[in-house]
Design a protein around this motif. Structure first.
Motif, PDB file in Angstrom:
ATOM      1  N   LEU A  49      18.537  -7.006   4.483  1.00 26.67           N
ATOM      2  CA  LEU A  49      17.732  -5.799   4.252  1.00 26.67           C
ATOM      3  C   LEU A  49      17.903  -5.289   2.829  1.00 26.67           C
ATOM      4  CD1 LEU A  49      18.126  -3.841   7.606  1.00 26.67           C
ATOM      5  CD2 LEU A  49      16.600  -5.727   7.019  1.00 26.67           C
ATOM      6  N   ALA A  50      19.118  -5.395   2.309  1.00 30.69           N
ATOM      7  CA  ALA A  50      19.352  -4.951   0.932  1.00 30.69           C
ATOM      8  C   ALA A  50      18.583  -5.865  -0.024  1.00 30.69           C
ATOM      9  CB  ALA A  50      20.840  -4.975   0.621  1.00 30.69           C
ATOM     10  N   GLN A  51      18.666  -7.160   0.253  1.00 29.05           N
ATOM     11  CA  GLN A  51      17.975  -8.146  -0.579  1.00 29.05           C
ATOM     12  C   GLN A  51      16.465  -7.911  -0.604  1.00 29.05           C
ATOM     13  OE1 GLN A  51      18.905 -10.888  -2.330  1.00 29.05           O
ATOM     14  NE2 GLN A  51      16.835 -11.651  -2.599  1.00 29.05           N
ATOM     15  N   LYS A  52      15.923  -7.494   0.541  1.00 25.22           N
ATOM     16  CA  LYS A  52      14.472  -7.305   0.639  1.00 25.22           C
ATOM     17  C   LYS A  52      14.058  -5.888   0.230  1.00 25.22           C
ATOM     18  CE  LYS A  52      13.630 -11.409   2.328  1.00 25.22           C
ATOM     19  NZ  LYS A  52      12.971 -12.423   1.519  1.00 25.22           N
ATOM     20  N   ASN A  53      14.964  -5.138  -0.332  1.00 24.85           N
ATOM     21  CA  ASN A  53      14.649  -3.797  -0.831  1.00 24.85           C
ATOM     22  C   ASN A  53      14.063  -2.867   0.208  1.00 24.85           C
ATOM     23  OD1 ASN A  53      15.457  -4.346  -3.471  1.00 24.85           O
ATOM     24  ND2 ASN A  53      13.531  -5.434  -3.829  1.00 24.85           N
ATOM     25  N   LEU A  54      14.593  -2.950   1.397  1.00 21.64           N
ATOM     26  CA  LEU A  54      14.123  -2.043   2.433  1.00 21.64           C
ATOM     27  C   LEU A  54      14.608  -0.626   2.109  1.00 21.64           C
ATOM     28  CD1 LEU A  54      12.795  -2.442   5.309  1.00 21.64           C
ATOM     29  CD2 LEU A  54      15.065  -1.852   6.133  1.00 21.64           C
ATOM     30  N   ASN A  55      13.745   0.381   2.356  1.00 19.51           N
ATOM     31  CA  ASN A  55      14.150   1.749   2.025  1.00 19.51           C
ATOM     32  C   ASN A  55      14.794   2.479   3.189  1.00 19.51           C
ATOM     33  OD1 ASN A  55      11.187   1.309   0.595  1.00 19.51           O
ATOM     34  ND2 ASN A  55      12.807   2.051  -0.750  1.00 19.51           N
ATOM     35  N   ARG A  56      14.371   2.115   4.401  1.00 22.22           N
ATOM     36  CA  ARG A  56      14.828   2.924   5.523  1.00 22.22           C
ATOM     37  C   ARG A  56      14.961   2.047   6.755  1.00 22.22           C
ATOM     38  NH1 ARG A  56      10.957   7.676   8.055  1.00 22.22           N
ATOM     39  NH2 ARG A  56      12.403   8.453   9.605  1.00 22.22           N
ATOM     40  N   LEU A  57      16.039   2.287   7.506  1.00 27.68           N
ATOM     41  CA  LEU A  57      16.258   1.517   8.738  1.00 27.68           C
ATOM     42  C   LEU A  57      16.408   2.472   9.902  1.00 27.68           C
ATOM     43  CD1 LEU A  57      17.108  -1.078  10.340  1.00 27.68           C
ATOM     44  CD2 LEU A  57      19.461  -0.478   9.753  1.00 27.68           C
ATOM     45  N   GLN A  61       0.809  -1.233   0.000  1.00 28.33           N
ATOM     46  CA  GLN A  61       0.000   0.000   0.000  1.00 28.33           C
ATOM     47  C   GLN A  61       0.835   1.272   0.000  1.00 28.33           C
ATOM     48  OE1 GLN A  61      -0.308  -2.526   2.078  1.00 28.33           O
ATOM     49  NE2 GLN A  61      -0.688  -1.958   4.172  1.00 28.33           N
ATOM     50  N   HIS A  62       2.056   1.207   0.516  1.00 27.13           N
ATOM     51  CA  HIS A  62       2.939   2.377   0.444  1.00 27.13           C
ATOM     52  C   HIS A  62       4.225   1.952  -0.236  1.00 27.13           C
ATOM     53  CE1 HIS A  62       0.200   3.963   3.397  1.00 27.13           C
ATOM     54  NE2 HIS A  62       0.488   2.989   4.220  1.00 27.13           N
ATOM     55  N   PRO A  63       4.747   2.796  -1.132  1.00 27.47           N
ATOM     56  CA  PRO A  63       5.996   2.388  -1.795  1.00 27.47           C
ATOM     57  C   PRO A  63       7.171   2.337  -0.819  1.00 27.47           C
ATOM     58  CG  PRO A  63       5.269   4.573  -2.527  1.00 27.47           C
ATOM     59  CD  PRO A  63       4.192   4.041  -1.652  1.00 27.47           C
ATOM     60  N   LYS A  64       7.127   3.126   0.238  1.00 30.33           N
ATOM     61  CA  LYS A  64       8.282   3.195   1.130  1.00 30.33           C
ATOM     62  C   LYS A  64       8.158   2.185   2.267  1.00 30.33           C
ATOM     63  CE  LYS A  64      11.210   6.427   3.554  1.00 30.33           C
ATOM     64  NZ  LYS A  64      11.501   7.832   3.827  1.00 30.33           N
ATOM     65  N   LYS A  65       9.229   1.431   2.499  1.00 23.60           N
ATOM     66  CA  LYS A  65       9.209   0.406   3.538  1.00 23.60           C
ATOM     67  C   LYS A  65      10.320   0.666   4.554  1.00 23.60           C
ATOM     68  CE  LYS A  65       7.232  -3.001   0.450  1.00 23.60           C
ATOM     69  NZ  LYS A  65       6.113  -2.561  -0.031  1.00 23.60           N
ATOM     70  N   THR A  66       9.897   0.749   5.795  1.00 21.92           N
ATOM     71  CA  THR A  66      10.814   1.127   6.866  1.00 21.92           C
ATOM     72  C   THR A  66      10.855   0.029   7.920  1.00 21.92           C
ATOM     73  OG1 THR A  66      10.338   3.454   6.506  1.00 21.92           O
ATOM     74  CG2 THR A  66      11.176   2.870   8.689  1.00 21.92           C
ATOM     75  N   LEU A  67      12.025  -0.173   8.494  1.00 18.69           N
ATOM     76  CA  LEU A  67      12.166  -1.155   9.573  1.00 18.69           C
ATOM     77  C   LEU A  67      12.723  -0.469  10.802  1.00 18.69           C
ATOM     78  CD1 LEU A  67      12.506  -4.078  10.767  1.00 18.69           C
ATOM     79  CD2 LEU A  67      14.741  -4.133   9.644  1.00 18.69           C
ATOM     80  N   ILE A  68      12.080  -0.696  11.935  1.00 19.23           N
ATOM     81  CA  ILE A  68      12.663  -0.262  13.206  1.00 19.23           C
ATOM     82  C   ILE A  68      13.125  -1.544  13.891  1.00 19.23           C
ATOM     83  CG2 ILE A  68      12.262   0.954  15.376  1.00 19.23           C
ATOM     84  CD1 ILE A  68      10.054   2.513  14.062  1.00 19.23           C
ATOM     85  N   ASN A 106       3.345   8.151   4.888  1.00 15.94           N
ATOM     86  CA  ASN A 106       3.061   7.199   3.804  1.00 15.94           C
ATOM     87  C   ASN A 106       4.074   6.056   3.725  1.00 15.94           C
ATOM     88  OD1 ASN A 106       0.725   8.312   2.566  1.00 15.94           O
ATOM     89  ND2 ASN A 106       2.036  10.026   1.951  1.00 15.94           N
ATOM     90  N   GLU A 107       4.345   5.431   4.840  1.00 13.97           N
ATOM     91  CA  GLU A 107       5.297   4.321   4.838  1.00 13.97           C
ATOM     92  C   GLU A 107       4.641   3.098   5.458  1.00 13.97           C
ATOM     93  OE1 GLU A 107       9.020   5.706   6.859  1.00 13.97           O
ATOM     94  OE2 GLU A 107       8.122   7.670   6.473  1.00 13.97           O
ATOM     95  N   THR A 108       5.155   1.924   5.103  1.00 13.53           N
ATOM     96  CA  THR A 108       4.799   0.745   5.890  1.00 13.53           C
ATOM     97  C   THR A 108       5.972   0.516   6.831  1.00 13.53           C
ATOM     98  OG1 THR A 108       3.697  -0.148   3.942  1.00 13.53           O
ATOM     99  CG2 THR A 108       3.993  -1.634   5.790  1.00 13.53           C
ATOM    100  N   ILE A 109       5.689   0.495   8.119  1.00 14.11           N
ATOM    101  CA  ILE A 109       6.765   0.437   9.106  1.00 14.11           C
ATOM    102  C   ILE A 109       6.689  -0.885   9.869  1.00 14.11           C
ATOM    103  CG2 ILE A 109       7.806   1.582  11.101  1.00 14.11           C
ATOM    104  CD1 ILE A 109       6.270   4.130  10.292  1.00 14.11           C
ATOM    105  N   LEU A 110       7.749  -1.659   9.792  1.00 15.48           N
ATOM    106  CA  LEU A 110       7.825  -2.903  10.560  1.00 15.48           C
ATOM    107  C   LEU A 110       8.566  -2.616  11.857  1.00 15.48           C
ATOM    108  CD1 LEU A 110       7.801  -6.004  10.997  1.00 15.48           C
ATOM    109  CD2 LEU A 110       9.801  -6.137   9.515  1.00 15.48           C
TER     110      LEU A 110
END
Ligand SMILES: *Cc1c(COP(=O)(O)O)cnc(C)c1O
Length: 819
Positions: free
Chosen positions: A385-393, A356-363, A431-435
């Motif tokens: 994380l690189a493999q899974k195309n994460l945008n932000r950590l 639903q959001h192009p940007k994916k963030t992991l905390i 507008n991010e999906t945050i894990l």
């Protein structure tokens, strides 16, 4: 120490496989059966297992994801990928199990094997908590306990591990033998044997006998005599045995259990002395699982005092990932209870399945107890994380912060949860999906709370695993090549919209169908790329439909003409679906309409009929089978006419959920599954084989004692002639709890007990008669779940499950979870 390195040529020898190895020295670190969950492509070996779907059909996808090592039973693919290694075996699943068994044999360590119907995962996780101080432990990720999950778990054993804890689950006869070979437990634990999964077995005895096969070779067997009733003690497995029981003589004989302030105080007789422990839970299942862990500690030789000290510190195990709406239009995936690499990979896959959001963030917090050096661990995480195309950590903790340089994406680091929380106002999210994923001690639930919108007291919980399992259930009934159109109209029958569609897309359904264009537009905006059929296309929405590639259902000549008039001249072959009326008499073309229809369609190159379909009026009712046959015959006749005149063959489809269950010969090219995905099928006896997807919960707002003769609610409808106690709960007709449930017609579950409504249902609230019960403000109230089902509710007010489900109003918060 590092793992004994397995080269692909070594593995070929172990499996005695015929091999085609352009790169014989490739080192294999990971085994895979799902082409979507790639972590380390160069070091991965893909097993093309034939399960519900044939793994060979995913070889291409795996190859695209960088995999270059494959185990197959069909060599047809090897030529296409000449630069990849292929091993040919007779049975790919067997090869996977053999390789895992080899790794098990190559390592000499204590192995705890756990089976039973309930509690396996909890007992495994708790033993991990209890024993991590003394052992370097490897364990099954999540509940990996199947024919595939067990070998993947056992493959993780490294030479430095000193203890393994694996769970094994079976659903059919003859499954445990192979799992026993792979696990080879030295210590066996049997957990509660319930009725779960009894369908694959003749009876409970047969199921038990199959489960006990896991323990054939164990040195020590831990069990409750109640679980093995009917079996002679001399026939039980284990050179040594350790029993526990609340009722029968046992090594650990429980004599007393009392709940005190949310904990359970337990006394028992052990080695002729009275001993005690405190378990920080009170519900029955947790206490039972806690006692199993107690018995295990004692059986392993821990003193009663030490066991008590450790048990007191047990923490709740949550296997759930929750998906919740967050601040600033973000979606939050809350997995704040655990952190290790394999569960991180699973959570990242879930993150990637939600578009639903192009940007994916992991905390992410520091990760502990992996048995790896930090530089190795964080390098592995960075690669993942690189493999899974994460945008932000956002990394939290001193260890991950120390390795900040390893991470190539946008990243920031904080020493502690506290410092992150203090800085939160300055951190920008939108507008991010945050894990949110953290080790227990980081208390990331604080972060989740800050990032999620306040949850109302009434929530509809949607179990995404159950939904996926239901999809699998219907797929397994389909002949090869039959496509699935998933019906997600009316907010996926009330269950959600893009969250469900994303899951269905991840599980590769072929088509989606919605009622209105705006539902389809919302799905496109949430990243759904599957073809979508719109069943009620309105002229005012044509422009948006074309822009978003939404395919109209054409049900009469007027709508066809207006769509053609609208369609810009440069649009060619725009996909449409023709609806034929064979008896529903709602929408659709009948026999007499065909000439006019064909006149427009013939030689028209702007439109392409991609499918022709009809809808059955009574696919579930045996009494109308003759009519259904008539509908199918009429459809076949009309289709033939159209096909003949059009000069090509659009897809054909007619079956809905119950149709799939009952009309196997009418699957044609595609089926349209709706309510079955959500757990209901009136053609099945008690929905057998389907899982409950939706649970509606609320809470008690207030408890009141009433005197004899006092009344409850509007118009004094609720009368308490003898007085009693009532609870006010926060759900009313505006939430979708129909007014006809009032005055005792409807019931809800509190503490597992059904209680009736009293008085009329109000707009936002209603009252329950809880006379004689201990209930307090804040207690959970279940409106429907797997025990008190939507079918029960529908019967109470004379409607159908569809209506109960779709009536849950949009103001009721949806929480999605994934285990
Ligand atoms: C809703 C719908 C379905 C799905 O029916 P279920 O009984 O929910 O499976 C199939 N086809 C059409 C045309 C529908 O409108």
């Amino acid at each position: 120490m590092t793992k004994e390195l397995y080269s692909i040529s070594h593995i070929a020898k172990i499996l005695k496989a015929q091999s085609f190895l352009p790169h014989p020295d490739n080192v294999i670190r990971k085994l895979l059966t799902d082409s979507r969950t790639v972590i380390d492509p160069e070091g991965s070996l893909f097993f093309a297992v034939k399960a519900q779907r044939d793994g060979h059909s995913f070889i291409h996808h795996a190859y695209q994801n960088g995999i270059r090592n494959f185990v197959v039973s069909d060599l047809g693919y090897a030529e296409k990928y000449a630069d990849a290694n292929f091993l040919l075996v007779n049975n790919v699943l067997q090869a996977l199990q053999d390789l895992a068994a080899y790794n098990r044999n190559a390592n000499d360590l204590k192995v705890i094997g756990i089976t039973g119907s309930n509690g396996k995962t909890i007992v495994k996780e708790w033993l991990y908590q209890l024993l991590a101080a003394d052992f370097n432990i490897v364990r099954s990720p999540k509940s990996f306990n199947s024919q595939i999950g067990v070998p993947l778990s056992v493959w993780q054993i490294l030479p430095e591990h000193t203890l393994a804890i694996f769970e094994a689950g079976i659903s059919r006869k003859e499954e445990m033998g192979s799992l026993a070979e792979v696990i080879q437990p030295t210590i066996g634990i049997l957990t509660n044997i319930g009725e779960a999964h009894a369908e694959g077995f003749e009876n409970k005895e047969e199921k038990l006998a199959e489960k006990l096969k896991l323990f054939k070779q164990t040195e020590l067997f831990i069990y409750a005599p109640e679980y093995v009733a009917g079996i002679n003690i001399s026939d039980l497995p284990g050179e040594k045995k350790f029993s526990w029981s609340m009722t029968l003589p046992a090594d650990l004989k429980i004599s007393f259990i009392e709940p005190i302030e949310g904990r359970s105080y337990i006394r028992a007789i052990y080695q002729e002395k009275e001993i005690e422990c405190l378990i920080p839970f009170i519900d029955k299942a947790a206490v039972e699982n806690g006692i199993i862990c107690w018995a295990t500690l004692l059986a392993l030789g821990y003193s009663p005092e030490e066991a008590d000290l450790r048990l007191e510190k047990l923490t709740q195990v949550s296997m759930r990932l929750e998906l919740i709406n967050g601040i600033e239009n973000c979606s939050i995936i809350d997995d704040s209870y655990s952190a290790d690499i394999s569960s991180l990979a699973i959570a990242l896959d879930f993150l990637n399945s939600q578009n639903q959001h192009p940007k994916k963030t992991l905390i992410l917090s520091d990760i502990y107890e992996t048995g790896k050096k930090n530089e190795v661990l964080y390098a592995e995480i960075a690669a993942l994380l690189a493999q899974k195309n994460l945008n932000r950590l956002i990394g939290i903790g001193p260890n991950i912060s120390a390795f900040a340089d390893l991470f190539s994406m946008e990243a920031s680091f904080y020493e502690s949860t506290q410092s992150f929380v203090e800085n939160l106002p300055a951190i920008h999210f939108s507008n991010e999906t945050i894990l949110v994923k953290g080790a227990r001690r980081f208390e990331f639930e604080k972060i989740s709370k800050l990032l999620t919108l306040k949850i109302h007291d009434t929530v509809l919980e949607i179990n995404l695993n159950a939904l996926a399992a239901n999809l699998q259930f219907y797929r397994s009934k389909l002949k090869a090549g039959v496509k699935v159109m998933a019906m997600v109209k009316a907010f996926s029958y009330g269950s959600g919209s893009f969250e469900i569609a994303n899951l269905l897309q991840y599980h590769k359904v072929d088509y989606l169908a919605v009622a209105y264009a705006d539902e389809g537009i919302a799905l496109r905006k949430a990243g759904i790329s599957l073809p979508i059929m719109v069943m009620s296309p309105e002229p005012s929405a044509f422009e948006a439909m074309v822009k978003h590639q939404l395919e109209p259902e054409i049900y009469n000549s007027n709508i066809l003409k207006s769509f053609l008039n609208f369609l810009p001249a440069y649009e060619k072959n725009f996909p449409i679906h023709l609806k034929l009326d064979t008896g529903m008499h709602r929408l659709g073309f009948e026999r007499t309409d065909l000439p006019a229809l064909l006149k427009i369609l013939k030689d028209n190159n702007q439109l392409k009929v991609v499918s022709i379909f009809t809808h059955l009026v009574a696919s579930a009712d045996t009494e109308h089978d003759e009519f259904t046959t008539h509908q199918l015959n009429e459809f076949a006749y009309l289709y033939k006419e159209l096909e003949h005149q059009l000069g090509y063959q659009p897809m054909r489809h007619a079956l809905n959920t119950s149709g799939v269950t009952r009309w196997q010969n009418a699957q044609m090219d595609m089926v349209r599954v709706g309510i079955g995905l959500y757990g209901f099928d009136s053609a099945l006896d008690h929905n057998k084989g389907l899982q409950t997807v939706a649970v509606l919960k609320t809470t008690v707002t207030q408890v009141k004692e009433l005197k004899a003769g006092e009344t409850v609610g509007y118009s004094r409808k609720g009368i308490m002639s003898n007085g009693g106690k009532i609870a006010t709960v926060k759900i009313g007709y505006a939430d979708g709890y129909n007014r006809t449930f009032g005055n005792g017609v409807g019931k809800m579950l509190i503490h597992g007990k059904l209680v009736p409504t009293i008085g009329s249902i109000c707009m936002d609230m209603c009252m329950l008669d809880i006379t004689g019960m201990h209930v307090k403000t804040g207690d959970e109230v279940i409106v429907f779940n797997e025990q008190h089902t939507i079918v029960d509710l529908a019967e109470q007010i004379g409607t159908i499950p569809y209506e109960i489900l779709t009536n849950v109003s949009q103001r009721v918060k949806r929480v999605y979870f994934y285990e």
